[in-house]
Write a protein that holds these residues in place. Structure first.
Motif, PDB file in Angstrom:
ATOM      1  N   LEU A   7       0.850  -1.190   0.000  1.00 33.05           N
ATOM      2  CA  LEU A   7       0.000   0.000   0.000  1.00 33.05           C
ATOM      3  C   LEU A   7       0.887   1.242   0.000  1.00 33.05           C
ATOM      4  O   LEU A   7       1.617   1.493   0.964  1.00 33.05           O
ATOM      5  N   ASP A   8       0.840   2.010  -1.081  1.00 32.99           N
ATOM      6  CA  ASP A   8       1.695   3.193  -1.243  1.00 32.99           C
ATOM      7  C   ASP A   8       0.949   4.434  -0.768  1.00 32.99           C
ATOM      8  O   ASP A   8       0.152   5.010  -1.502  1.00 32.99           O
ATOM      9  N   GLU A   9       1.202   4.852   0.472  1.00 29.65           N
ATOM     10  CA  GLU A   9       0.527   6.000   1.084  1.00 29.65           C
ATOM     11  C   GLU A   9      -0.969   5.980   0.781  1.00 29.65           C
ATOM     12  O   GLU A   9      -1.515   6.927   0.216  1.00 29.65           O
ATOM     13  N   PRO A  10      -1.664   4.917   1.143  1.00 32.98           N
ATOM     14  CA  PRO A  10      -3.052   4.733   0.710  1.00 32.98           C
ATOM     15  C   PRO A  10      -4.031   5.735   1.308  1.00 32.98           C
ATOM     16  O   PRO A  10      -5.143   5.883   0.807  1.00 32.98           O
ATOM     17  N   LEU A  11      -3.636   6.427   2.375  1.00 29.43           N
ATOM     18  CA  LEU A  11      -4.558   7.356   3.028  1.00 29.43           C
ATOM     19  C   LEU A  11      -4.215   8.814   2.730  1.00 29.43           C
ATOM     20  O   LEU A  11      -4.878   9.723   3.214  1.00 29.43           O
ATOM     21  N   GLY A  12      -3.189   9.020   1.914  1.00 27.40           N
ATOM     22  CA  GLY A  12      -2.692  10.376   1.685  1.00 27.40           C
ATOM     23  C   GLY A  12      -3.679  11.302   1.002  1.00 27.40           C
ATOM     24  O   GLY A  12      -3.650  12.515   1.212  1.00 27.40           O
ATOM     25  N   ALA A  13      -4.575  10.757   0.166  1.00 25.47           N
ATOM     26  CA  ALA A  13      -5.506  11.600  -0.575  1.00 25.47           C
ATOM     27  C   ALA A  13      -6.835  11.794   0.153  1.00 25.47           C
ATOM     28  O   ALA A  13      -7.748  12.412  -0.392  1.00 25.47           O
ATOM     29  N   LEU A  14      -6.944  11.273   1.376  1.00 24.90           N
ATOM     30  CA  LEU A  14      -8.207  11.331   2.104  1.00 24.90           C
ATOM     31  C   LEU A  14      -8.169  12.414   3.170  1.00 24.90           C
ATOM     32  O   LEU A  14      -7.107  12.775   3.680  1.00 24.90           O
ATOM     33  N   ASP A  15      -9.359  12.925   3.533  1.00 24.32           N
ATOM     34  CA  ASP A  15      -9.411  13.908   4.611  1.00 24.32           C
ATOM     35  C   ASP A  15      -9.229  13.199   5.958  1.00 24.32           C
ATOM     36  O   ASP A  15      -9.220  11.976   6.050  1.00 24.32           O
ATOM     37  N   ALA A  16      -9.079  14.008   7.024  1.00 22.54           N
ATOM     38  CA  ALA A  16      -8.703  13.453   8.333  1.00 22.54           C
ATOM     39  C   ALA A  16      -9.717  12.435   8.844  1.00 22.54           C
ATOM     40  O   ALA A  16      -9.336  11.379   9.355  1.00 22.54           O
TER      41      ALA A  16
ATOM     42  N   LEU B  19     -11.856  10.578   7.122  1.00 22.20           N
ATOM     43  CA  LEU B  19     -11.805   9.357   6.318  1.00 22.20           C
ATOM     44  C   LEU B  19     -10.557   8.544   6.639  1.00 22.20           C
ATOM     45  O   LEU B  19     -10.590   7.316   6.679  1.00 22.20           O
ATOM     46  N   ARG B  20      -9.431   9.240   6.865  1.00 23.25           N
ATOM     47  CA  ARG B  20      -8.198   8.528   7.199  1.00 23.25           C
ATOM     48  C   ARG B  20      -8.382   7.706   8.467  1.00 23.25           C
ATOM     49  O   ARG B  20      -7.959   6.555   8.535  1.00 23.25           O
ATOM     50  N   ASN B  21      -9.002   8.308   9.474  1.00 25.01           N
ATOM     51  CA  ASN B  21      -9.200   7.590  10.733  1.00 25.01           C
ATOM     52  C   ASN B  21     -10.073   6.353  10.540  1.00 25.01           C
ATOM     53  O   ASN B  21      -9.794   5.281  11.089  1.00 25.01           O
ATOM     54  N   ARG B  22     -11.143   6.495   9.742  1.00 21.76           N
ATOM     55  CA  ARG B  22     -12.029   5.351   9.515  1.00 21.76           C
ATOM     56  C   ARG B  22     -11.330   4.262   8.702  1.00 21.76           C
ATOM     57  O   ARG B  22     -11.469   3.074   8.986  1.00 21.76           O
ATOM     58  N   MET B  23     -10.571   4.687   7.680  1.00 23.62           N
ATOM     59  CA  MET B  23      -9.895   3.709   6.832  1.00 23.62           C
ATOM     60  C   MET B  23      -8.796   2.969   7.597  1.00 23.62           C
ATOM     61  O   MET B  23      -8.518   1.807   7.308  1.00 23.62           O
ATOM     62  N   CYS B  24      -8.171   3.628   8.562  1.00 19.70           N
ATOM     63  CA  CYS B  24      -7.174   2.941   9.393  1.00 19.70           C
ATOM     64  C   CYS B  24      -7.800   1.724  10.058  1.00 19.70           C
ATOM     65  O   CYS B  24      -7.262   0.614  10.005  1.00 19.70           O
TER      66      CYS B  24
END
Length: 357
Positions: free
Chosen positions: A159-168, A170-175
Motif C-alpha cells: 500500500l503506497d501511502e493509501p490514506l494520503g488523498a483522504l481527509d482526516a 476518512l483517514r481515521n475510519r480507513m485505518c
C-alpha cells in the motif's frame, strides 16, 4: 515471509536504496515510515517488479522474485492515486485483474460477478458495483482499489501511502477498516507512509527508512519509547536531539552540560534524546529535586486540540519542543521571550554515540 537482502537501487550517481535488509513476516501489518524522498515508493516498486534492484535479492516464501515480471509475482499493489479505470464501473474495475491475468484467469461471468461482489462486500461497498468511478467519493475509490487488489488473492499487499488523498475523518475510519480487513484475510500488508502517527497506529511492526536503509524495525510501542538511533528518533517527531562532546562525565551541548547515563571517552561525540512529553518546565529557581535541567528561552506555543506544543530556543538557536496534554496540563503559564528551566528525569534521556549525519 517477504525477505529483502542487501537490496541496492541507483539512478545514475544517485543512490535511492543501499544494502537494505528487511523482513516482512507472514500474517502481519507492517508500516514503512520515511520522509519524502527517502525511497519508500522505490522500495515498493522493486518488490512489485516495476523496477529491478542493482544488487541484492528479494524473495517471498523462499521463492526469488527479482527478475520476475510483475504479473508473475502474485503481489497486490494499492496505489496512492487509486489508479482506477474511469470508463469502467466499480464492478468492472474489481473484475479486471481476475479476467485478464496471465495464469488462472476467470472466464466464467457468474464466477467473476460473485467474486467481485464478495470483494466489494469485504471492503464495505456491497451494492456499489453498478456505479461509475466518478460517482463515488475518495474514500470509496480507495476501497475499490483495495477490493481490486484483494480479489486476486495476492500473497502480500503493498500500500503506497493509501490514506494520503483522504481527509482526516476518512483517514481515521480507513485505518480501522484496513486493519480489520487484513486480520480477516490473514495476509501481510506493507503500508508505506510519511506520517509517524499513521505508521504507529497501523503497524504491528514499524520499519523506519532513512538514507536508503532500514534503521530500525520494531513494535510501535518499542520504537516510540526506545528508538535505537538518532535517525529513528528524528522520524518519530517526538524527540529533541541535543548534540555535544563528552567532557568530565557530562555532555557539553548547546543547552549546557548535561549528565551522561554511561561513561564516554573524553572528546567523544554523542547526542542526548529527550522526548517532548517527558520534559517539564519551571522557573529557573524552582527546578524539582532529582531532575536534570537546562535553560532555554520560550518562543511560542501551538494549540493542536487535545495537546499543545511549546517551542523553546537553546542558546545556539536549536529548537526544543515540549508537549502538554490538555486533559492533564502540567506546564505553567509561559511568557514569550522569557527563559525557563526545562527539566527531565535522568532515566528518560537516551544517549546515542556519534555525531549527527
Amino acid at each position: 515471509m517477504l525477505n529483502l537482502s542487501g537490496v541496492t537501487r541507483r539512478y545514475g550517481e544517485t543512490v535511492a536504496l543501499e544494502d537494505l535488509n528487511l523482513i516482512v513476516p507472514d500474517d502481519t501489518y507492517m508500516s514503512l515510515l520515511g520522509a519524502s524522498g527517502a525511497g519508500k515508493t522505490t522500495l515498493l516498486r522493486l518488490i512489485a517488479g516495476f523496477e529491478e534492484p542493482n544488487a541484492g535479492q528479494i524473495s517471498l516464501n523462499g521463492e526469488r522474485l527479482d527478475g520476475k515480471a510483475p504479473h508473475r509475482r502474485d503481489i497486490g499493489f494499492v496505489f496512492q492515486n487509486f489508479a482506477l479505470f474511469p470508463h469502467l464501473t466499480v464492478q468492472e474495475n474489481v473484475e479486471f485483474g481476475l479476467k485478464y491475468r496471465e495464469t488462472g484467469a476467470c472466464a466464467d461471468p457468474k464466477e467473476l460477478t460473485e467474486r467481485a461482489a464478495d470483494a466489494l462486500q469485504l471492503v464495505g461497498l456491497d451494492g456499489f458495483g453498478h456505479r461509475g468511478v466518478g460517482e463515488i467519493s475518495g474514500g470509496q475509490k480507495q476501497r475499490v482499489a483495495l477490493a481490486r487488489t484483494l480479489v486476486t488473492e495476492p500473497r502480500i499487499v503493498l500500500l503506497d501511502e493509501p490514506l494520503g488523498a483522504l481527509d482526516a475523518n476518512l483517514r481515521n475510519r480507513m485505518c480501522d477498516e484496513l486493519r480489520a480487513i487484513r486480520e480477516r484475510l490473514r495476509v501481510s500488508f506493507l503500508h508505506v507512509t510519511g506520517s509517524e502517527t499513521e505508521a504507529l497506529t497501523m503497524g504491528d511492526t514499524v520499519a523506519v527508512l532513512s538514507d536508503g536503509r532500514i534503521v530500525q524495525a520494531d513494535g510501535s510501542t518499542e520504537l516510540f519509547t526506545r528508538p535505537h538511533n538518532p535517525a529513528a528518533a528524528r522520524h518519530l517527531n517526538a524527540w529533541n536531539l541535543l548534540e555535544g562532546t563528552a567532557w568530565a562525565g557530562a555532555l557539553d551541548t548547546s543547552a549546557g552540560m548535561l549528565p551522561l547515563s554511561r561513561p564516554l571517552a573524553e572528546g567523544a561525540a554523542a547526542q542526548i534524546a529527550l522526548r517532548f512529553d517527558q520534559l517539564g518546565v519551571s522557573d529557573l529557581d524552582a527546578v524539582p529535586g532529582g531532575r536534570s535541567h537546562f535553560t532555554a528561552r520560550y518562543v511560542t506555543g501551538e494549540f493542536n486540540g487535545p495537546t499543545a506544543l511549546s517551542f523553546f530556543r537553546a542558546p545556539d538557536g536549536a529548537l526544543i519542543q515540549v508537549v502538554d496534554h490538555l486533559g492533564d496540563p502540567r506546564l505553567p503559564e509561559l511568557t514569550e521571550g522569557r527563559s525557563y528551566a526545562l527539566h527531565y528525569a535522568p532515566g528518560d534521556a537516551l544517549l546515542f554515540e556519534g555525531a549527527s549525519t
